[in-house]
Design a protein around this motif. Structure first.
Motif, PDB file in Angstrom:
ATOM      1  N   ASP A  17     -14.782  61.848   7.238  1.00 22.77           N
ATOM      2  CA  ASP A  17     -14.427  61.412   8.385  1.00 22.77           C
ATOM      3  C   ASP A  17     -12.950  61.323   8.657  1.00 22.77           C
ATOM      4  O   ASP A  17     -12.496  61.246   9.644  1.00 22.77           O
ATOM      5  CB  ASP A  17     -15.206  60.028   8.840  1.00 22.77           C
ATOM      6  CG  ASP A  17     -14.902  58.892   7.797  1.00 22.77           C
ATOM      7  OD1 ASP A  17     -14.363  58.970   6.746  1.00 22.77           O
ATOM      8  OD2 ASP A  17     -15.532  57.922   8.074  1.00 22.77           O
ATOM      9  N   ASP A  40     -19.144  59.819   5.619  1.00 24.59           N
ATOM     10  CA  ASP A  40     -18.252  58.528   5.497  1.00 24.59           C
ATOM     11  C   ASP A  40     -17.565  58.299   4.188  1.00 24.59           C
ATOM     12  O   ASP A  40     -17.796  59.269   3.051  1.00 24.59           O
ATOM     13  CB  ASP A  40     -19.166  57.429   5.753  1.00 24.59           C
ATOM     14  CG  ASP A  40     -20.343  57.047   5.044  1.00 24.59           C
ATOM     15  OD1 ASP A  40     -20.333  57.542   3.973  1.00 24.59           O
ATOM     16  OD2 ASP A  40     -21.284  56.120   5.453  1.00 24.59           O
ATOM     17  N   CYS A  58     -10.294  66.085  22.327  1.00 22.40           N
ATOM     18  CA  CYS A  58      -9.023  65.975  21.980  1.00 22.40           C
ATOM     19  C   CYS A  58      -8.155  66.916  22.646  1.00 22.40           C
ATOM     20  O   CYS A  58      -7.249  66.369  23.369  1.00 22.40           O
ATOM     21  CB  CYS A  58      -9.126  66.320  20.506  1.00 22.40           C
ATOM     22  SG  CYS A  58      -7.289  66.264  19.795  1.00 22.40           S
ATOM     23  N   ARG A  63      -4.353  65.202  23.563  1.00 23.72           N
ATOM     24  CA  ARG A  63      -4.183  64.381  22.246  1.00 23.72           C
ATOM     25  C   ARG A  63      -3.762  65.559  21.269  1.00 23.72           C
ATOM     26  O   ARG A  63      -3.985  66.849  21.354  1.00 23.72           O
ATOM     27  CB  ARG A  63      -5.441  63.876  21.817  1.00 23.72           C
ATOM     28  CG  ARG A  63      -5.689  62.718  22.832  1.00 23.72           C
ATOM     29  CD  ARG A  63      -7.235  62.032  22.699  1.00 23.72           C
ATOM     30  NE  ARG A  63      -6.885  61.251  21.293  1.00 23.72           N
ATOM     31  CZ  ARG A  63      -7.959  60.584  20.944  1.00 23.72           C
ATOM     32  NH1 ARG A  63      -9.223  60.860  20.973  1.00 23.72           N
ATOM     33  NH2 ARG A  63      -7.632  59.811  19.657  1.00 23.72           N
ATOM     34  N   VAL A  68      -5.708  63.236  14.933  1.00 27.93           N
ATOM     35  CA  VAL A  68      -7.084  62.492  15.313  1.00 27.93           C
ATOM     36  C   VAL A  68      -7.774  62.953  14.310  1.00 27.93           C
ATOM     37  O   VAL A  68      -8.058  64.120  13.838  1.00 27.93           O
ATOM     38  CB  VAL A  68      -7.480  63.261  16.938  1.00 27.93           C
ATOM     39  CG1 VAL A  68      -8.880  62.618  17.211  1.00 27.93           C
ATOM     40  CG2 VAL A  68      -6.655  62.865  18.064  1.00 27.93           C
ATOM     41  N   THR A  69      -8.731  62.060  14.058  1.00 25.24           N
ATOM     42  CA  THR A  69      -9.528  62.268  12.745  1.00 25.24           C
ATOM     43  C   THR A  69     -11.016  62.742  13.061  1.00 25.24           C
ATOM     44  O   THR A  69     -11.326  62.558  14.329  1.00 25.24           O
ATOM     45  CB  THR A  69      -9.726  61.118  11.925  1.00 25.24           C
ATOM     46  OG1 THR A  69     -10.418  60.109  12.596  1.00 25.24           O
ATOM     47  CG2 THR A  69      -8.515  60.707  11.335  1.00 25.24           C
ATOM     48  N   GLY A  71     -13.542  61.373  12.038  1.00 26.06           N
ATOM     49  CA  GLY A  71     -14.509  60.408  12.485  1.00 26.06           C
ATOM     50  C   GLY A  71     -14.273  59.586  13.794  1.00 26.06           C
ATOM     51  O   GLY A  71     -15.233  59.052  14.281  1.00 26.06           O
ATOM     52  N   GLU A  72     -12.963  59.994  14.405  1.00 24.65           N
ATOM     53  CA  GLU A  72     -12.934  59.199  15.838  1.00 24.65           C
ATOM     54  C   GLU A  72     -13.796  60.077  17.028  1.00 24.65           C
ATOM     55  O   GLU A  72     -13.937  59.747  17.879  1.00 24.65           O
ATOM     56  CB  GLU A  72     -11.458  59.502  16.125  1.00 24.65           C
ATOM     57  CG  GLU A  72     -10.639  58.620  15.290  1.00 24.65           C
ATOM     58  CD  GLU A  72      -9.097  58.923  15.489  1.00 24.65           C
ATOM     59  OE1 GLU A  72      -8.643  58.602  16.851  1.00 24.65           O
ATOM     60  OE2 GLU A  72      -8.430  59.368  14.715  1.00 24.65           O
ATOM     61  N   LEU A  73     -14.134  61.408  16.463  1.00 24.07           N
ATOM     62  CA  LEU A  73     -15.005  62.093  17.500  1.00 24.07           C
ATOM     63  C   LEU A  73     -16.628  62.131  17.312  1.00 24.07           C
ATOM     64  O   LEU A  73     -17.308  62.340  17.959  1.00 24.07           O
ATOM     65  CB  LEU A  73     -14.650  63.598  17.677  1.00 24.07           C
ATOM     66  CG  LEU A  73     -13.162  63.900  18.315  1.00 24.07           C
ATOM     67  CD1 LEU A  73     -13.008  65.291  18.662  1.00 24.07           C
ATOM     68  CD2 LEU A  73     -13.029  62.982  19.430  1.00 24.07           C
ATOM     69  N   ARG A  75     -20.095  60.400  16.659  1.00 21.11           N
ATOM     70  CA  ARG A  75     -20.698  59.072  17.211  1.00 21.11           C
ATOM     71  C   ARG A  75     -22.274  59.197  17.039  1.00 21.11           C
ATOM     72  O   ARG A  75     -22.912  60.347  16.996  1.00 21.11           O
ATOM     73  CB  ARG A  75     -20.334  58.860  18.588  1.00 21.11           C
ATOM     74  CG  ARG A  75     -20.479  60.127  19.466  1.00 21.11           C
ATOM     75  CD  ARG A  75     -19.867  60.112  20.808  1.00 21.11           C
ATOM     76  NE  ARG A  75     -19.877  61.135  21.723  1.00 21.11           N
ATOM     77  CZ  ARG A  75     -19.110  62.224  21.494  1.00 21.11           C
ATOM     78  NH1 ARG A  75     -18.160  62.250  20.477  1.00 21.11           N
ATOM     79  NH2 ARG A  75     -19.054  63.221  22.058  1.00 21.11           N
TER      80      ARG A  75
END
Length: 141
Positions: A17, A40, A58, A63, A68-69, A71-73, A75
């Motif tokens: 992530d 994770d 992104c 962005r 940006v990782t 893991g940020e996207l 969900r």
């Protein structure tokens, strides 16, 4: 009985992530895939990152994908299927949850991925048509 393991693409790669989106996109290009499972810190499946996620979540927002990782996207709880599950169960899982890619697991280890292309290679035209009609019905993708 044909199983998930029989129709999957073996050896699917996954990323952590913390991987930056620019690197994830490079890896997708190198592997010729449109999605990568994401793990994770405990090496558990925590999401699936798609090329569309990178563009819409992104790039289209202005962005920087190098900041940006993955893991940020990612969900929600990712769907997956046991390697020994029958094809009927695979199709039901994909249709019920409207997913186009499904990681295949043996225990806690990912052993492959099932995508639309895998279904097209292993199922009849009628089965693929039924699957596509149900997956894409009302979809905005």
């Amino acid at each position: 009985m044909t199983t998930a393991k029989d129709i999957m693409h073996a050896g699917a790669a996954w990323i952590s992530d913390g991987v930056m989106l620019d690197r994830a996109a490079e890896l997708m290009r190198e592997l010729g895939v449109g999605a990568l499972p994401v793990s994770d810190d405990h090496e558990r499946l925590c999401g699936i990152l798609t090329d569309r996620d990178i563009v819409v979540g992104c790039v289209a927002l202005g962005r920087d994908p190098s900041r940006v990782t993955a893991g940020e996207l990612t969900r929600g709880t990712p769907r997956w299927i046991d390697a020994d599950a029958g094809v009927d169960r695979v199709l039901r899982e994909m249709i019920d949850h409207r997913v186009r890619r499904l990681p295949v697991m043996e225990g806690e280890r990912m052993v492959g991925m099932i995508s639309e292309a895998d279904l097209a290679r292993h199922l009849s035209g009628e089965e693929v048509g039924e699957w596509a009609a149900r997956i894409y019905a009302g979809s905005d993708d």
